[in-house]
Scaffold this motif. Structure first.
Motif, short mmCIF file in Angstrom:
data_model
loop_
_atom_site.label_atom_id
_atom_site.label_comp_id
_atom_site.label_asym_id
_atom_site.label_seq_id
_atom_site.Cartn_x
_atom_site.Cartn_y
_atom_site.Cartn_z
N LEU A 140 -3.40 1.78 -8.32
CA LEU A 140 -4.50 1.54 -7.39
C LEU A 140 -5.24 0.26 -7.85
O LEU A 140 -5.71 0.45 -8.91
CB LEU A 140 -5.18 2.36 -6.56
N THR A 185 -7.44 -2.18 -0.77
CA THR A 185 -7.12 -1.85 -1.87
C THR A 185 -5.33 -1.43 -1.72
O THR A 185 -4.90 -0.96 -0.90
CB THR A 185 -7.62 -0.20 -2.12
N PHE A 186 -4.78 -2.00 -2.73
CA PHE A 186 -3.25 -2.10 -2.95
C PHE A 186 -2.93 -1.40 -4.09
O PHE A 186 -3.36 -0.62 -4.81
CB PHE A 186 -2.73 -3.58 -3.21
N PHE A 187 -1.55 -0.83 -3.68
CA PHE A 187 -0.87 -0.32 -4.93
C PHE A 187 0.01 -1.17 -5.83
O PHE A 187 0.66 -2.15 -5.36
CB PHE A 187 0.07 0.76 -4.34
N THR A 218 -8.27 -2.55 -6.18
CA THR A 218 -9.21 -3.03 -5.31
C THR A 218 -9.10 -4.70 -5.50
O THR A 218 -9.65 -4.86 -6.37
CB THR A 218 -10.47 -2.39 -5.18
N MET A 231 0.91 -1.19 0.00
CA MET A 231 -0.06 -0.03 0.06
C MET A 231 0.84 1.25 0.09
O MET A 231 1.92 1.39 0.75
CB MET A 231 -0.75 -0.05 1.27
N ARG A 238 -7.64 4.97 0.40
CA ARG A 238 -8.75 4.44 -0.23
C ARG A 238 -9.50 2.99 0.64
O ARG A 238 -10.64 2.88 0.63
CB ARG A 238 -8.43 3.83 -1.58
N THR A 239 -8.55 2.42 1.05
CA THR A 239 -8.97 1.31 1.94
C THR A 239 -9.82 1.49 3.20
O THR A 239 -10.84 1.07 3.55
CB THR A 239 -7.74 0.33 2.50
N ALA A 282 -3.36 4.16 -1.20
CA ALA A 282 -4.38 3.08 -1.15
C ALA A 282 -4.74 2.78 0.14
O ALA A 282 -5.61 2.15 0.58
CB ALA A 282 -3.02 1.68 -1.63
#
Lengths: 103, 103
Positions: B53, B44-46, B55, B29, B36-37, B33
């Protein structure tokens, strides 16, 4: 084969208690750290700040004895299931796990 | 405060099932990210390879609903405890966890 290339020679290694399933800490391993871990049976990381191998618990005695090592689907992350030695407090703060603060 | 500086803007994020305690996957992340999470409640990752990003489960429906987020003692790794949605198979291979191979 472990994919060390994606992160300049390192992979994250998640350490999980093999009995309680607690996630205890995350470190990084390079090829040499993984080899040392497998040879000795004790979790050894590569320290990014000190640029050297270090065996968890080498001074405190709270070493982490390897039970199983798993690799993820894309070969770039390790999950190391361990048995705690010493007093069982894995974190240098004295907590059982390094993950003790919720955000 | 999360220390994103140590790894060029990223921190590893370990995803653990909040009920079974299985370690499901590890992603990275960045600040966006993580934001957003927390805003959406879904992990949500990068993506380092796609530089964007993403999800988890946005196409498969196997999203990961956040229950708790913990940070480690040196503020550079996250532990995200989740509830699985969809069929519960987190890995793109169809396995329940991305860690299904022992080495």
């Amino acid at each position: 084969m472990i994919d060390f290339a994606k992160m300049n020679g390192l992979v994250p290694a998640v350490v999980q208690d093999d009995e309680s399933d607690e996630v205890l800490m995350v470190g990084f391993m390079n090829d040499a750290a993984l080899a040392r871990t497998r040879e000795t049976g004790f979790v050894t990381f590569f320290s990014r700040t000190r640029n050297t191998l270090w065996t968890k618990g080498e001074t405190s005695g709270n070493r982490l004895a390897v039970r199983r090592i798993l690799v993820d689907c894309d070969d770039d992350t390790l999950l190391v299931r361990v048995e705690r030695q010493g007093d069982g407090n894995v974190c240098h703060t004295g907590e059982r796990s390094c993950f003790f603060r919720e955000i």
